[in-house]
Design a protein around this motif. Structure first.
Motif, PDB file in Angstrom:
ATOM      1  N   ASN A   1       4.202   8.749  13.583  1.00 31.00           N
ATOM      2  CA  ASN A   1       4.211   9.842  12.615  1.00 31.00           C
ATOM      3  C   ASN A   1       2.829   9.894  11.961  1.00 31.00           C
ATOM      4  OD1 ASN A   1       4.655  11.702  10.609  1.00 31.00           O
ATOM      5  ND2 ASN A   1       6.436  10.657   9.737  1.00 31.00           N
ATOM      6  N   GLU A   2       2.161  11.066  11.996  1.00 25.90           N
ATOM      7  CA  GLU A   2       0.803  11.198  11.473  1.00 25.90           C
ATOM      8  C   GLU A   2       0.743  10.935   9.971  1.00 25.90           C
ATOM      9  OE1 GLU A   2      -0.856  14.926  12.608  1.00 25.90           O
ATOM     10  OE2 GLU A   2      -0.509  14.564  14.725  1.00 25.90           O
ATOM     11  N   ASN A   3       1.823  11.190   9.251  1.00 27.53           N
ATOM     12  CA  ASN A   3       1.848  10.980   7.801  1.00 27.53           C
ATOM     13  C   ASN A   3       2.161   9.528   7.434  1.00 27.53           C
ATOM     14  OD1 ASN A   3       1.341  13.705   7.397  1.00 27.53           O
ATOM     15  ND2 ASN A   3       3.511  14.209   7.434  1.00 27.53           N
ATOM     16  N   CYS A   4       2.680   8.761   8.374  1.00 24.81           N
ATOM     17  CA  CYS A   4       3.077   7.377   8.068  1.00 24.81           C
ATOM     18  C   CYS A   4       2.050   6.395   8.655  1.00 24.81           C
ATOM     19  CB  CYS A   4       4.470   7.100   8.610  1.00 24.81           C
ATOM     20  SG  CYS A   4       5.064   5.426   8.308  1.00 24.81           S
ATOM     21  N   GLY A   5       2.097   6.168   9.964  1.00 28.54           N
ATOM     22  CA  GLY A   5       1.162   5.286  10.635  1.00 28.54           C
ATOM     23  C   GLY A   5       1.276   3.816  10.262  1.00 28.54           C
ATOM     24  N   ARG A   6       2.422   3.384   9.728  1.00 28.63           N
ATOM     25  CA  ARG A   6       2.580   1.993   9.303  1.00 28.63           C
ATOM     26  C   ARG A   6       2.868   1.076  10.490  1.00 28.63           C
ATOM     27  NH1 ARG A   6       5.455   1.828   3.497  1.00 28.63           N
ATOM     28  NH2 ARG A   6       4.150   3.406   2.544  1.00 28.63           N
ATOM     29  N   GLN A   7       2.631  -0.187  10.261  1.00 25.96           N
ATOM     30  CA  GLN A   7       2.892  -1.203  11.286  1.00 25.96           C
ATOM     31  C   GLN A   7       4.009  -2.121  10.815  1.00 25.96           C
ATOM     32  OE1 GLN A   7      -0.783  -3.240  12.015  1.00 25.96           O
ATOM     33  NE2 GLN A   7      -1.646  -1.561  13.205  1.00 25.96           N
ATOM     34  N   TRP A   8       4.810  -2.604  11.745  1.00 32.94           N
ATOM     35  CA  TRP A   8       5.825  -3.608  11.441  1.00 32.94           C
ATOM     36  C   TRP A   8       6.040  -4.442  12.689  1.00 32.94           C
ATOM     37  CZ3 TRP A   8       7.020   1.331  12.858  1.00 32.94           C
ATOM     38  CH2 TRP A   8       8.028   1.529  13.776  1.00 32.94           C
ATOM     39  N   ARG A   9       6.759  -5.517  12.515  1.00 31.93           N
ATOM     40  CA  ARG A   9       6.998  -6.402  13.649  1.00 31.93           C
ATOM     41  C   ARG A   9       8.441  -6.860  13.680  1.00 31.93           C
ATOM     42  NH1 ARG A   9       4.069 -12.156  12.646  1.00 31.93           N
ATOM     43  NH2 ARG A   9       5.755 -13.060  13.847  1.00 31.93           N
ATOM     44  N   GLU A  10       8.877  -7.217  14.867  1.00 29.85           N
ATOM     45  CA  GLU A  10      10.207  -7.812  15.063  1.00 29.85           C
ATOM     46  C   GLU A  10      10.014  -9.078  15.867  1.00 29.85           C
ATOM     47  OE1 GLU A  10      12.742  -4.965  16.966  1.00 29.85           O
ATOM     48  OE2 GLU A  10      12.724  -3.609  15.253  1.00 29.85           O
ATOM     49  N   ASP A  11      10.632 -10.156  15.406  1.00 32.22           N
ATOM     50  CA  ASP A  11      10.530 -11.441  16.101  1.00 32.22           C
ATOM     51  C   ASP A  11      11.700 -11.645  17.021  1.00 32.22           C
ATOM     52  OD1 ASP A  11       8.121 -12.204  14.923  1.00 32.22           O
ATOM     53  OD2 ASP A  11       9.162 -12.824  13.106  1.00 32.22           O
TER      54      ASP A  11
ATOM     55  N   ALA B   1       6.712 -21.520  23.569  1.00 29.59           N
ATOM     56  CA  ALA B   1       7.068 -20.811  24.798  1.00 29.59           C
ATOM     57  C   ALA B   1       8.570 -20.609  24.964  1.00 29.59           C
ATOM     58  CB  ALA B   1       6.513 -21.560  26.001  1.00 29.59           C
ATOM     59  N   ASP B   2       9.400 -21.456  24.355  1.00 29.43           N
ATOM     60  CA  ASP B   2      10.835 -21.289  24.502  1.00 29.43           C
ATOM     61  C   ASP B   2      11.417 -20.284  23.503  1.00 29.43           C
ATOM     62  OD1 ASP B   2      10.398 -22.928  22.345  1.00 29.43           O
ATOM     63  OD2 ASP B   2      12.163 -24.163  22.690  1.00 29.43           O
ATOM     64  N   GLU B   3      10.587 -19.711  22.630  1.00 27.24           N
ATOM     65  CA  GLU B   3      11.010 -18.686  21.677  1.00 27.24           C
ATOM     66  C   GLU B   3      10.686 -17.307  22.248  1.00 27.24           C
ATOM     67  OE1 GLU B   3      12.477 -19.196  18.667  1.00 27.24           O
ATOM     68  OE2 GLU B   3      12.484 -21.354  18.960  1.00 27.24           O
ATOM     69  N   PRO B   4      11.413 -16.268  21.819  1.00 27.12           N
ATOM     70  CA  PRO B   4      11.113 -14.924  22.329  1.00 27.12           C
ATOM     71  C   PRO B   4       9.780 -14.408  21.784  1.00 27.12           C
ATOM     72  CG  PRO B   4      12.815 -14.818  20.648  1.00 27.12           C
ATOM     73  CD  PRO B   4      12.572 -16.273  20.936  1.00 27.12           C
ATOM     74  N   MET B   5       9.233 -13.402  22.458  1.00 33.48           N
ATOM     75  CA  MET B   5       7.961 -12.802  22.049  1.00 33.48           C
ATOM     76  C   MET B   5       8.145 -11.976  20.775  1.00 33.48           C
ATOM     77  SD  MET B   5       6.482 -11.555  25.705  1.00 33.48           S
ATOM     78  CE  MET B   5       4.793 -11.404  25.230  1.00 33.48           C
ATOM     79  N   SER B   6       7.076 -11.831  20.011  1.00 33.99           N
ATOM     80  CA  SER B   6       7.082 -10.962  18.831  1.00 33.99           C
ATOM     81  C   SER B   6       6.622  -9.579  19.277  1.00 33.99           C
ATOM     82  CB  SER B   6       6.131 -11.482  17.761  1.00 33.99           C
ATOM     83  OG  SER B   6       6.565 -12.727  17.300  1.00 33.99           O
ATOM     84  N   THR B   7       7.303  -8.534  18.802  1.00 34.62           N
ATOM     85  CA  THR B   7       6.956  -7.158  19.138  1.00 34.62           C
ATOM     86  C   THR B   7       6.352  -6.503  17.904  1.00 34.62           C
ATOM     87  OG1 THR B   7       8.821  -7.096  20.683  1.00 34.62           O
ATOM     88  CG2 THR B   7       7.812  -5.000  20.098  1.00 34.62           C
ATOM     89  N   PHE B   8       5.165  -5.951  18.068  1.00 32.10           N
ATOM     90  CA  PHE B   8       4.460  -5.275  16.988  1.00 32.10           C
ATOM     91  C   PHE B   8       4.532  -3.775  17.243  1.00 32.10           C
ATOM     92  CE2 PHE B   8       2.808  -9.500  17.279  1.00 32.10           C
ATOM     93  CZ  PHE B   8       2.648  -9.889  15.961  1.00 32.10           C
ATOM     94  N   TYR B   9       4.934  -3.021  16.223  1.00 36.90           N
ATOM     95  CA  TYR B   9       5.094  -1.578  16.338  1.00 36.90           C
ATOM     96  C   TYR B   9       4.102  -0.858  15.430  1.00 36.90           C
ATOM     97  CZ  TYR B   9       9.607  -2.618  18.496  1.00 36.90           C
ATOM     98  OH  TYR B   9      10.600  -3.083  19.311  1.00 36.90           O
ATOM     99  N   TRP B  10       3.747   0.377  15.830  1.00 37.41           N
ATOM    100  CA  TRP B  10       2.909   1.257  15.020  1.00 37.41           C
ATOM    101  C   TRP B  10       3.526   2.635  15.076  1.00 37.41           C
ATOM    102  CZ3 TRP B  10      -2.062   4.070  16.621  1.00 37.41           C
ATOM    103  CH2 TRP B  10      -2.697   4.586  15.511  1.00 37.41           C
ATOM    104  N   CYS B  11       3.912   3.146  13.904  1.00 33.77           N
ATOM    105  CA  CYS B  11       4.603   4.432  13.813  1.00 33.77           C
ATOM    106  C   CYS B  11       3.683   5.560  14.272  1.00 33.77           C
ATOM    107  CB  CYS B  11       5.058   4.674  12.368  1.00 33.77           C
ATOM    108  SG  CYS B  11       5.959   6.221  12.155  1.00 33.77           S
TER     109      CYS B  11
END
Length: 111
Positions: free
Chosen positions: A101-111, A89-99
């Protein structure tokens, strides 16, 4: 690896000595297991690789809020994101992204 049925500790191996067969013994309790001469030790075990389930499905991400995050794969400037507390709980949240772009659509995350 063998464990003591009495106390659960890791059993240690002792070489044969003066006519006594090899044995496993527990360092904490008096448990002893003599080893017969025809013991087959199995060393290989096939592990089944499980399919990794995504944290968020595409349906979850389609309805999420959009942001101006840049995709690291295609450099598109729009993405859908979700936030999740993956650590303590004392750490920041993880953010999950989904592109988006119709040709890409990849997922990545930032902690």
């Amino acid at each position: 690896m063998e464990f003591c049925p009495t106390c659960g500790n890791f059993l240690q191996y002792e070489l044969p000595h003066m006519g006594r067969p090899a044995r496993f013994f527990c360092p904490t309790c008096p448990y002893v297991c003599h080893i017969e001469t025809k013991v087959k030790i199995k060393r290989k075990q096939r592990l089944v690789k499980k399919e990794i389930e995504p944290i968020f499905s595409k349906d979850d991400m389609k309805n999420g809020p959009t942001t101006d995050a840049t995709c690291p794969h295609c450099n598109f400037g729009k993405a859908v994101f979700q936030q999740l507390q993956t650590r303590s709980a004392d750490e920041p949240m993880s953010t999950f992204y989904w592109c988006l772009n119709e040709n890409c659509g990849r997922q990545w995350r930032e902690d």
